[in-house]
Motif scaffolding. Structure first.
Motif, PDB file in Angstrom:
ATOM      1  N   LEU B   6       0.830  -1.205   0.000  1.00 39.97           N
ATOM      2  CA  LEU B   6       0.000   0.000   0.000  1.00 39.97           C
ATOM      3  C   LEU B   6       0.864   1.254   0.000  1.00 39.97           C
ATOM      4  O   LEU B   6       0.652   2.189  -0.754  1.00 39.97           O
ATOM      5  CB  LEU B   6      -0.899   0.019   1.242  1.00 39.97           C
ATOM      6  N   LEU B   7       1.882   1.210   0.895  1.00 36.81           N
ATOM      7  CA  LEU B   7       2.784   2.356   0.997  1.00 36.81           C
ATOM      8  C   LEU B   7       3.465   2.616  -0.327  1.00 36.81           C
ATOM      9  O   LEU B   7       3.529   3.736  -0.805  1.00 36.81           O
ATOM     10  CB  LEU B   7       3.865   2.064   2.053  1.00 36.81           C
ATOM     11  N   ALA B  10       1.084   4.040  -2.816  1.00 34.87           N
ATOM     12  CA  ALA B  10       0.764   5.438  -2.525  1.00 34.87           C
ATOM     13  C   ALA B  10       1.913   6.335  -2.957  1.00 34.87           C
ATOM     14  O   ALA B  10       1.722   7.375  -3.585  1.00 34.87           O
ATOM     15  CB  ALA B  10       0.504   5.620  -1.034  1.00 34.87           C
ATOM     16  N   LEU B  13       1.999   6.518  -6.735  1.00 38.13           N
ATOM     17  CA  LEU B  13       0.941   7.391  -7.236  1.00 38.13           C
ATOM     18  C   LEU B  13       1.363   8.844  -7.170  1.00 38.13           C
ATOM     19  O   LEU B  13       1.057   9.638  -8.042  1.00 38.13           O
ATOM     20  CB  LEU B  13      -0.330   7.204  -6.400  1.00 38.13           C
ATOM     21  N   ALA B  14       2.063   9.183  -6.082  1.00 38.44           N
ATOM     22  CA  ALA B  14       2.443  10.572  -5.909  1.00 38.44           C
ATOM     23  C   ALA B  14       3.622  10.935  -6.793  1.00 38.44           C
ATOM     24  O   ALA B  14       3.711  12.049  -7.297  1.00 38.44           O
ATOM     25  CB  ALA B  14       2.795  10.832  -4.449  1.00 38.44           C
TER      26      ALA B  14
END
Lengths: 284, 398
Positions: B6-7, B10, B13-14
């Motif tokens: 997940l990290l 994320a 994505l950024a």
């Protein structure tokens, strides 16, 4: 001064709300040893935002408008996913607390350790980039020599920082209030409240993606109450800061909000109704 | 494990959009005049939105937006439809300056300041001009096509709106008996018609009522002669044999009729929704070719303005329209046939320089002042352009 204060207040509130509830939860569930993780997440977010803000302002390359909106929008939607996860994780842990099965809480907290960092980081980081750009802009103010001329002043910076301080103070008050609640009430209220906050963040994220041209319908408004609730008024600022309420809302935003809040809220109420803790933690 | 994934996602994505979407920060200051033309400043107060310039060369533009008012403000760069957001900066507090950096290709835009962050904002037209070092803007064919269509529609609508304004003025002067002023305005008003002549002619019902020449009217079959050229003859009767001037009542009839038809034309051109005109890419390219044919058929022969002899105004306007249509699809052509693009750009410039030799003040010399050598020179320049131009449609639609 007031306008800059309100900007700082709004940006600060959005982050302070989630962080204060996270901290209140850890304190109430007697897992204070996890608090540093929250502060680590907040610290990382602030540092990253300031670094990016500085790099984008002074560096040779800036972000395109589409990229800024796409990043903001995407981060918002990721943040919603994490906050939603957090709401249900807290209510699961609450059930564990209620039935005094410490092992369960430990396992839940174990799984949630790093997620706590991420939630805190996203909550602060989401608005952080914009706030950082604002603060850097404030330090540069007054250097213009054509068209828009303003005299150099610290006022905007002071205004914005005061706003952020008030937001932190409000966050602290929310934390104090939350600490006084008994655990069942705490979960029901903060959970319901966070679902509304997350719904607003989702709608805001959708709006960003519409502005970037990634999603359609930017000019198809569901309603426009800008006249009654001016976005730069103090009450417009509070509504925006707390619930991300936009006075001019597009149909897509409104639909996303409803499609999130109704099912998630329904599921949340359904689950909390069946949580009947036998022992309630009182304030300490 | 799951949390790590997940990290990681994320973070990805950024970071991914950041890497792919960086843009040059336009340099401000320094001695580079080209960079300076792209660095603009904006002053936004409670009731004004002042820009340091109303146009800039295509490329990476920066707008330093300073809030000189007391309320929070926003600044937008909008597309030619006034809706699409090309770039914006929000949350500019009083006494603050924020920078908007955008990659803007050539075209028409609007700027808007929004004090209080509500409403339409204080808007003004903004133009991004052609630039040789625009290459940073890489757009797909579809984007180029969409942009060409949007720009051409905006151009046609703008010309049509100006045509309506000037026609109204012209009809007033003519009906009011102010002949000298009407004569002066006649070729100027008609420029707007001539620039979009291929679109105007596509309305088979309006075109003969508006732009028919006397020679084209079949009087024997009972057709009536109305429109621009009917009035032209009345204003320049010296070449006409045994001409009887129109009475004031007749002037009103013809004038009102012309205005009504131009109003109807503008209504159709400005129509939105399902009635909106569409400009497919082949129609734009063919429009460019068609406008140059108009030059060859009517203007270069002096047939168009048989009484006023202002043919060169029409000539220039047709060339303007052809060039704008060509420039609309130029980006697309450069990707498909750069040689042809180069040749067309050069030939348009050559034709323009021939035409420029016949300027006289704000306008042109009369057709009757031209020698056969002059018209020969023009014919050669037109022919030199029309040969490669005839390949345009095939090249851009390939």
């Amino acid at each position: 001064m007031l306008a800059n204060f309100l900007i700082g207040l709004r940006e600060g509130l959005e982050a302070a709300l989630v962080v204060s509830i996270l901290v209140a939860y850890l304190v109430k569930s007697e897992r204070r040893e996890l608090l540093p993780r929250i502060w680590a997440g907040v610290g990382i977010a602030v540092a990253v935002a300031l670094a990016f803000g500085a790099a984008l302002t002074f560096g040779p390359r800036g972000l395109t408008f589409e990229a800024q909106e796409a990043i903001g929008g995407t981060l918002s939607i990721v943040a919603v996913a994490f906050v939603t996860w957090m709401i249900f994780w807290m209510s699961t842990a609450a059930r564990g607390l209620g039935t005094e099965l410490r092992g369960q809480i430990d396992r839940a907290a174990e799984g949630g350790r790093w997620s706590l960092v991420v939630v805190a980081m996203l909550a602060v980081g989401r608005e952080g980039l914009e706030t950082a750009l604002f603060l850097w802009a404030a330090t540069q103010a007054g250097t213009r020599d054509t068209v828009g001329t303003v005299t150099p002043t610290w006022e905007p910076l002071v205004g914005a920082l005061l706003g952020i301080l008030v937001a932190v103070a409000l966050g602290y008050l929310i934390y104090r209030g939350a600490i006084r609640l008994n655990l069942t009430v705490f979960f029901t209220w903060t959970g319901a409240f966070l679902i509304l906050v997350a719904g607003g963040v989702l709608a805001y994220g959708i709006h960003d993606l519409q502005e970037a041209g990634i999603l359609p319908g930017l000019h198809t408004l569901a309603f426009d109450v800008s006249d009654a609730i001016p976005p730069s008024s103090w009450y417009g600022t509070l509504l925006k800061g707390v619930f991300n309420f936009s006075p001019a809302t597009t149909w897509l935003e409104a639909a996303a909000w409803l499609l999130y809040v109704v099912p998630v809220g329904g599921l949340f109420l359904f689950r909390t109704r069946f949580v009947r803790p036998t022992r309630q933690l009182q304030e300490h | 494990m799951r949390i790590k994934t997940l990290l990681a996602s994320a973070a990805a994505l950024a970071v991914v959009p950041m890497l792919s979407a960086c843009t040059e920060n336009a340099s401000s200051g320094g001695g580079d005049a080209k960079a300076d033309a792209r660095a603009l400043t904006v002053g936004s107060s409670a009731d004004a939105c002042e820009l340091s310039a109303t146009e800039a060369p295509a490329g990476t533009l920066s707008f330093d937006v300073t809030n000189t008012g007391s309320d929070v403000t926003e600044f937008y760069l909008l597309g030619s439809d006034g809706l699409r957001i090309v770039g914006e900066v929000e949350n500019i507090g009083p006494n603050l300056t924020k920078k908007l950096t955008v990659n803007a290709p050539e075209g028409d835009y609007f700027t808007a300041c929004k004090p209080g962050m509500v409403g339409e904002g204080i808007r003004a037209a903004f133009k991004v001009t052609h630039s040789e070092d625009e290459q940073a803007v890489s757009a797909s064919d579809q984007e180029l096509i969409d942009q060409a269509q949007t720009n051409y529609r905006a151009y046609v609508q703008d010309q049509s709106a100006q045509l309506l304004v000037k026609t109204k003025e012209f009809v007033q002067l003519y009906e009011g008996g102010k002949d000298d002023e009407a004569r002066a305005l006649y070729p100027v008003a008609r420029e707007h018609w001539e620039r979009i002549e291929t679109v105007a002619e596509s309305f088979g019902d309006l075109d003969p009522l508006t732009d028919a020449r006397e020679a084209d009217v079949d009087f024997a079959a009972g057709e009536k002669w109305t429109g621009w050229h009917r009035i032209e003859k009345d204003l320049w009767p010296q070449d006409a044999k045994g001409y009887t001037a129109l009475t004031s009542a007749e002037r009103t009839t013809y004038g009102d009729d012309l205005l009504a038809n131009v109003t109807e034309l503008d209504g159709r051109i400005q129509a939105t929704g399902s009635d909106a005109l569409t400009y497919p890419i082949d129609a734009i390219a063919n429009g460019s070719i068609g406008l140059l044919e108009e030059v060859a058929n009517g203007k270069i022969t002096g047939e168009e303005e048989a009484w006023s002899h202002t043919d060169l105004w029409d000539f220039q306007a047709n060339v303007d329209g052809a060039r704008v249509a060509y420039e609309g699809v130029q980006g697309l052509l450069e990707g498909k046939d750069p040689e042809l693009a180069k040749e067309l750009t050069a030939k348009f410039a050559a034709l323009q320089s021939v035409l420029d030799q016949y300027r006289d003040g704000d306008g042109f010399v009369l057709y009757t002042d031209l020698t056969p050598a002059d018209t020969k020179k023009m014919t050669d320049a037109v022919n030199a352009l029309s040969e490669p131009l005839s390949k345009l449609t095939a090249a851009v639609t390939s």
